[in-house]
Design a protein around this motif. Structure first.
Motif, PDB file in Angstrom:
ATOM      1  N   PRO A  96      -2.406  11.443  41.775  1.00 35.05           N
ATOM      2  CA  PRO A  96      -3.839  11.711  41.635  1.00 35.05           C
ATOM      3  C   PRO A  96      -4.405  12.459  42.844  1.00 35.05           C
ATOM      4  N   GLY A  97      -3.966  12.083  44.038  1.00 39.37           N
ATOM      5  CA  GLY A  97      -4.463  12.733  45.250  1.00 39.37           C
ATOM      6  C   GLY A  97      -4.135  14.216  45.302  1.00 39.37           C
ATOM      7  N   GLN A  98      -2.937  14.588  44.842  1.00 42.87           N
ATOM      8  CA  GLN A  98      -2.548  15.998  44.831  1.00 42.87           C
ATOM      9  C   GLN A  98      -3.429  16.793  43.869  1.00 42.87           C
ATOM     10  N   CYS A  99      -3.638  16.259  42.680  1.00 42.71           N
ATOM     11  CA  CYS A  99      -4.474  16.941  41.691  1.00 42.71           C
ATOM     12  C   CYS A  99      -5.909  17.064  42.199  1.00 42.71           C
ATOM     13  N   ASN A 100      -6.441  15.968  42.739  1.00 45.89           N
ATOM     14  CA  ASN A 100      -7.808  15.990  43.262  1.00 45.89           C
ATOM     15  C   ASN A 100      -7.961  17.057  44.336  1.00 45.89           C
ATOM     16  N   MET A 101      -7.003  17.123  45.259  1.00 47.97           N
ATOM     17  CA  MET A 101      -7.084  18.065  46.370  1.00 47.97           C
ATOM     18  C   MET A 101      -7.102  19.512  45.867  1.00 47.97           C
ATOM     19  N   VAL A 102      -6.201  19.851  44.951  1.00 45.30           N
ATOM     20  CA  VAL A 102      -6.112  21.226  44.454  1.00 45.30           C
ATOM     21  C   VAL A 102      -7.379  21.619  43.702  1.00 45.30           C
ATOM     22  N   VAL A 103      -7.801  20.789  42.751  1.00 42.77           N
ATOM     23  CA  VAL A 103      -8.965  21.118  41.921  1.00 42.77           C
ATOM     24  C   VAL A 103     -10.241  21.160  42.760  1.00 42.77           C
ATOM     25  N   GLU A 104     -10.424  20.181  43.639  1.00 45.71           N
ATOM     26  CA  GLU A 104     -11.657  20.120  44.418  1.00 45.71           C
ATOM     27  C   GLU A 104     -11.730  21.220  45.470  1.00 45.71           C
ATOM     28  N   ARG A 105     -10.613  21.570  46.088  1.00 46.55           N
ATOM     29  CA  ARG A 105     -10.630  22.673  47.061  1.00 46.55           C
ATOM     30  C   ARG A 105     -10.920  24.002  46.380  1.00 46.55           C
ATOM     31  N   LEU A 106     -10.318  24.229  45.214  1.00 48.19           N
ATOM     32  CA  LEU A 106     -10.610  25.455  44.477  1.00 48.19           C
ATOM     33  C   LEU A 106     -12.080  25.483  44.070  1.00 48.19           C
TER      34      LEU A 106
END
Length: 86
Positions: A67-77
């Motif tokens: 979940p942390g990896q997905c959150n980081m990618v989507v939120e940074r973009l």
């Protein structure tokens, strides 16, 4: 594609997010910021939905992604798009 977001917690009613690509998948909302980001979970997978000025970014993950990896990618973009005014 249909997206239904029910982001209310009225007298303990479970929050949910339904994304209908082919047949629909229902995710339980686990956290988020109203009007900015919603994070949902279903089994070992989940979803992160981030709102920018002109777009709705949807990241859907399953194992082995966390979940942390997905959150980081989507939120940074999403943050980048907001900074660019998009």
């Amino acid at each position: 594609m249909h997206i239904i977001i029910k982001d209310t917690n009225y007298h303990g009613i479970t929050q949910w997010l339904r994304i209908n690509f082919r047949g629909g998948t229902k995710y339980m909302v686990i956290q988020g910021e109203p009007g900015v980001v919603i994070r949902g979970k279903k089994g070992p997978g989940g979803v992160t939905v981030k709102k920018s000025t002109m777009a709705l970014l949807i990241g859907i993950y399953d194992e082995p992604m966390t979940p942390g990896q997905c959150n980081m990618v989507v939120e940074r973009l999403g943050d980048y798009l907001v900074e660019q005014g998009l």
